[in-house]
Design a protein around this motif. Structure first.
Motif, PDB file in Angstrom:
ATOM      1  N   ALA A   1     -17.835  48.313 142.960  1.00 49.10           N
ATOM      2  CA  ALA A   1     -18.716  47.556 142.079  1.00 49.10           C
ATOM      3  C   ALA A   1     -20.080  47.422 142.757  1.00 49.10           C
ATOM      4  CB  ALA A   1     -18.125  46.176 141.806  1.00 49.10           C
ATOM      5  N   SER A   2     -21.130  47.337 141.940  1.00 54.00           N
ATOM      6  CA  SER A   2     -22.481  47.226 142.500  1.00 54.00           C
ATOM      7  C   SER A   2     -23.055  45.817 142.376  1.00 54.00           C
ATOM      8  CB  SER A   2     -23.416  48.245 141.836  1.00 54.00           C
ATOM      9  OG  SER A   2     -23.471  48.005 140.444  1.00 54.00           O
ATOM     10  N   ASN A   3     -22.276  44.892 141.789  1.00 54.01           N
ATOM     11  CA  ASN A   3     -22.707  43.493 141.745  1.00 54.01           C
ATOM     12  C   ASN A   3     -21.482  42.590 141.595  1.00 54.01           C
ATOM     13  OD1 ASN A   3     -22.204  42.841 138.835  1.00 54.01           O
ATOM     14  ND2 ASN A   3     -23.737  44.443 138.525  1.00 54.01           N
ATOM     15  N   GLY A   4     -21.708  41.300 141.762  1.00 51.20           N
ATOM     16  CA  GLY A   4     -20.603  40.354 141.736  1.00 51.20           C
ATOM     17  C   GLY A   4     -19.888  40.254 140.406  1.00 51.20           C
ATOM     18  N   ALA A   5     -20.634  40.390 139.318  1.00 46.75           N
ATOM     19  CA  ALA A   5     -20.009  40.310 137.993  1.00 46.75           C
ATOM     20  C   ALA A   5     -19.012  41.457 137.803  1.00 46.75           C
ATOM     21  CB  ALA A   5     -21.088  40.332 136.904  1.00 46.75           C
ATOM     22  N   GLU A   6     -19.418  42.665 138.197  1.00 44.95           N
ATOM     23  CA  GLU A   6     -18.511  43.820 138.131  1.00 44.95           C
ATOM     24  C   GLU A   6     -17.305  43.594 139.041  1.00 44.95           C
ATOM     25  OE1 GLU A   6     -20.271  47.593 139.166  1.00 44.95           O
ATOM     26  OE2 GLU A   6     -21.890  47.338 137.720  1.00 44.95           O
ATOM     27  N   ALA A   7     -17.550  42.983 140.208  1.00 45.61           N
ATOM     28  CA  ALA A   7     -16.471  42.744 141.174  1.00 45.61           C
ATOM     29  C   ALA A   7     -15.386  41.862 140.569  1.00 45.61           C
ATOM     30  CB  ALA A   7     -17.035  42.090 142.434  1.00 45.61           C
ATOM     31  N   VAL A   8     -15.787  40.792 139.888  1.00 41.78           N
ATOM     32  CA  VAL A   8     -14.812  39.881 139.284  1.00 41.78           C
ATOM     33  C   VAL A   8     -14.014  40.611 138.208  1.00 41.78           C
ATOM     34  CG1 VAL A   8     -14.536  37.736 137.970  1.00 41.78           C
ATOM     35  CG2 VAL A   8     -16.176  37.833 139.855  1.00 41.78           C
ATOM     36  N   LYS A   9     -14.714  41.406 137.394  1.00 42.66           N
ATOM     37  CA  LYS A   9     -14.058  42.174 136.332  1.00 42.66           C
ATOM     38  C   LYS A   9     -13.046  43.161 136.933  1.00 42.66           C
ATOM     39  CE  LYS A   9     -15.298  45.257 132.484  1.00 42.66           C
ATOM     40  NZ  LYS A   9     -14.891  46.601 132.925  1.00 42.66           N
ATOM     41  N   LEU A  10     -13.463  43.900 137.963  1.00 41.21           N
ATOM     42  CA  LEU A  10     -12.572  44.875 138.583  1.00 41.21           C
ATOM     43  C   LEU A  10     -11.423  44.194 139.330  1.00 41.21           C
ATOM     44  CD1 LEU A  10     -15.040  47.608 139.913  1.00 41.21           C
ATOM     45  CD2 LEU A  10     -13.433  47.782 137.999  1.00 41.21           C
ATOM     46  N   TYR A  11     -11.674  43.017 139.867  1.00 39.13           N
ATOM     47  CA  TYR A  11     -10.596  42.285 140.542  1.00 39.13           C
ATOM     48  C   TYR A  11      -9.483  41.978 139.537  1.00 39.13           C
ATOM     49  CZ  TYR A  11      -7.944  39.266 143.529  1.00 39.13           C
ATOM     50  OH  TYR A  11      -6.909  38.741 144.261  1.00 39.13           O
ATOM     51  N   LYS A  12      -9.886  41.514 138.349  1.00 39.82           N
ATOM     52  CA  LYS A  12      -8.892  41.196 137.316  1.00 39.82           C
ATOM     53  C   LYS A  12      -8.118  42.447 136.894  1.00 39.82           C
ATOM     54  CE  LYS A  12     -11.569  37.440 135.228  1.00 39.82           C
ATOM     55  NZ  LYS A  12     -12.379  37.098 134.046  1.00 39.82           N
ATOM     56  N   GLU A  13      -8.808  43.588 136.832  1.00 38.38           N
ATOM     57  CA  GLU A  13      -8.171  44.835 136.389  1.00 38.38           C
ATOM     58  C   GLU A  13      -7.225  45.435 137.432  1.00 38.38           C
ATOM     59  OE1 GLU A  13     -11.104  47.717 135.149  1.00 38.38           O
ATOM     60  OE2 GLU A  13     -12.037  46.281 133.763  1.00 38.38           O
ATOM     61  N   HIS A  14      -7.631  45.405 138.708  1.00 41.23           N
ATOM     62  CA  HIS A  14      -6.915  46.153 139.747  1.00 41.23           C
ATOM     63  C   HIS A  14      -6.110  45.300 140.722  1.00 41.23           C
ATOM     64  CE1 HIS A  14      -8.810  49.873 138.505  1.00 41.23           C
ATOM     65  NE2 HIS A  14      -9.986  49.282 138.542  1.00 41.23           N
ATOM     66  N   ASP A  15      -6.370  43.996 140.774  1.00 39.59           N
ATOM     67  CA  ASP A  15      -5.662  43.092 141.687  1.00 39.59           C
ATOM     68  C   ASP A  15      -5.565  43.677 143.104  1.00 39.59           C
ATOM     69  OD1 ASP A  15      -4.298  40.816 142.507  1.00 39.59           O
ATOM     70  OD2 ASP A  15      -2.350  41.626 141.947  1.00 39.59           O
ATOM     71  N   PRO A  16      -6.722  43.928 143.750  1.00 38.18           N
ATOM     72  CA  PRO A  16      -6.691  44.523 145.083  1.00 38.18           C
ATOM     73  C   PRO A  16      -6.143  43.554 146.131  1.00 38.18           C
ATOM     74  CG  PRO A  16      -8.899  43.802 144.551  1.00 38.18           C
ATOM     75  CD  PRO A  16      -8.071  43.623 143.306  1.00 38.18           C
ATOM     76  N   ASP A  17      -5.673  44.117 147.239  1.00 36.64           N
ATOM     77  CA  ASP A  17      -5.194  43.302 148.354  1.00 36.64           C
ATOM     78  C   ASP A  17      -6.372  42.694 149.117  1.00 36.64           C
ATOM     79  OD1 ASP A  17      -2.275  43.939 148.192  1.00 36.64           O
ATOM     80  OD2 ASP A  17      -3.059  45.973 148.459  1.00 36.64           O
ATOM     81  N   ILE A  18      -7.470  43.450 149.190  1.00 34.35           N
ATOM     82  CA  ILE A  18      -8.661  43.018 149.929  1.00 34.35           C
ATOM     83  C   ILE A  18      -9.909  43.406 149.151  1.00 34.35           C
ATOM     84  CG2 ILE A  18     -10.007  43.294 152.065  1.00 34.35           C
ATOM     85  CD1 ILE A  18      -7.402  44.006 153.483  1.00 34.35           C
ATOM     86  N   VAL A  19     -10.914  42.524 149.176  1.00 37.63           N
ATOM     87  CA  VAL A  19     -12.227  42.816 148.592  1.00 37.63           C
ATOM     88  C   VAL A  19     -13.238  42.834 149.733  1.00 37.63           C
ATOM     89  CG1 VAL A  19     -14.014  42.100 146.965  1.00 37.63           C
ATOM     90  CG2 VAL A  19     -11.604  41.627 146.456  1.00 37.63           C
ATOM     91  N   MET A  20     -13.972  43.941 149.846  1.00 38.67           N
ATOM     92  CA  MET A  20     -15.092  44.021 150.791  1.00 38.67           C
ATOM     93  C   MET A  20     -16.332  43.670 149.973  1.00 38.67           C
ATOM     94  SD  MET A  20     -13.704  45.024 153.652  1.00 38.67           S
ATOM     95  CE  MET A  20     -15.124  45.458 154.637  1.00 38.67           C
ATOM     96  N   MET A  21     -16.930  42.487 150.222  1.00 38.56           N
ATOM     97  CA  MET A  21     -17.952  41.921 149.340  1.00 38.56           C
ATOM     98  C   MET A  21     -19.298  41.755 150.041  1.00 38.56           C
ATOM     99  SD  MET A  21     -18.325  40.344 146.236  1.00 38.56           S
ATOM    100  CE  MET A  21     -16.739  39.664 145.737  1.00 38.56           C
ATOM    101  N   ASP A  22     -20.311  42.430 149.517  1.00 37.81           N
ATOM    102  CA  ASP A  22     -21.677  42.221 149.994  1.00 37.81           C
ATOM    103  C   ASP A  22     -22.111  40.817 149.568  1.00 37.81           C
ATOM    104  OD1 ASP A  22     -24.224  42.727 151.005  1.00 37.81           O
ATOM    105  OD2 ASP A  22     -24.902  43.802 149.223  1.00 37.81           O
ATOM    106  N   ILE A  23     -23.014  40.202 150.335  1.00 30.88           N
ATOM    107  CA  ILE A  23     -23.478  38.863 149.962  1.00 30.88           C
ATOM    108  C   ILE A  23     -24.653  38.940 148.994  1.00 30.88           C
ATOM    109  CG2 ILE A  23     -24.607  36.754 150.795  1.00 30.88           C
ATOM    110  CD1 ILE A  23     -22.881  36.781 153.210  1.00 30.88           C
ATOM    111  N   VAL A  24     -25.680  39.709 149.350  1.00 29.69           N
ATOM    112  CA  VAL A  24     -26.913  39.744 148.554  1.00 29.69           C
ATOM    113  C   VAL A  24     -26.856  40.896 147.559  1.00 29.69           C
ATOM    114  CG1 VAL A  24     -29.430  39.900 148.646  1.00 29.69           C
ATOM    115  CG2 VAL A  24     -28.186  38.745 150.481  1.00 29.69           C
ATOM    116  N   MET A  25     -26.736  40.538 146.262  1.00 29.98           N
ATOM    117  CA  MET A  25     -26.681  41.544 145.192  1.00 29.98           C
ATOM    118  C   MET A  25     -27.353  40.976 143.950  1.00 29.98           C
ATOM    119  SD  MET A  25     -22.757  42.951 145.427  1.00 29.98           S
ATOM    120  CE  MET A  25     -22.019  41.327 145.347  1.00 29.98           C
ATOM    121  N   PRO A  26     -27.837  41.861 143.064  1.00 34.38           N
ATOM    122  CA  PRO A  26     -28.424  41.388 141.806  1.00 34.38           C
ATOM    123  C   PRO A  26     -27.350  40.884 140.838  1.00 34.38           C
ATOM    124  CG  PRO A  26     -28.363  43.788 141.847  1.00 34.38           C
ATOM    125  CD  PRO A  26     -27.897  43.313 143.201  1.00 34.38           C
TER     126      PRO A  26
END
Length: 120
Positions: free
Chosen positions: A32-57
């Motif tokens: 994902a290229s931003n936090g909103a996409e990350a939340v959406k993909l988290y719900k879809e894929h239920d990953p074990d770990i998320v590698m999350m950048d802090i500063v994103m649009p």
């Protein structure tokens, strides 16, 4: 079964770098290229770990981490932070971050962060 990872960073270069470091030992479930996409993909894929950048649009990593932790309090989120972002890192920990790695990424530190989180 190998550990599934979601990679979140607004920089295509950083996502590629993380993928190259991780794909030998981990399943990359999405990017994902931003936090909103990350939340959406988290719900879809239920990953074990998320590698999350802090500063994103759109939605930064701190807000996205808080949203993911609300969905799944047991989610494992590792923040990816630039040197000198200590205050943002404190906010990320408050939001539920389980660990962090500092950019520029070095393979040993990325692997250690993932090992620490999966062993916890």
């Amino acid at each position: 079964m190998s550990t599934g990872v979601l990679i979140v960073d607004d920089s295509h270069f950083m996502r590629n770098l993380l993928r190259q470091i991780l794909e030998q030992e981990y399943r990359i479930l999405g990017e994902a290229s931003n936090g909103a996409e990350a939340v959406k993909l988290y719900k879809e894929h239920d990953p074990d770990i998320v590698m999350m950048d802090i500063v994103m649009p759109k939605c930064n990593g701190i807000k996205a981490t808080a949203a993911i932790k609300k969905i799944d309090p047991d989610a494992s989120v590792i923040m990816c932070t630039s040197v000198g972002q200590r205050e943002k890192m404190k906010l990320a920990v408050k939001a539920g971050a389980d660990g962090y790695v500092t950019k520029p990424f070095e393979e040993p530190s990325v692997r250690k962060a993932l090992t620490d989180v999966t062993a916890a």
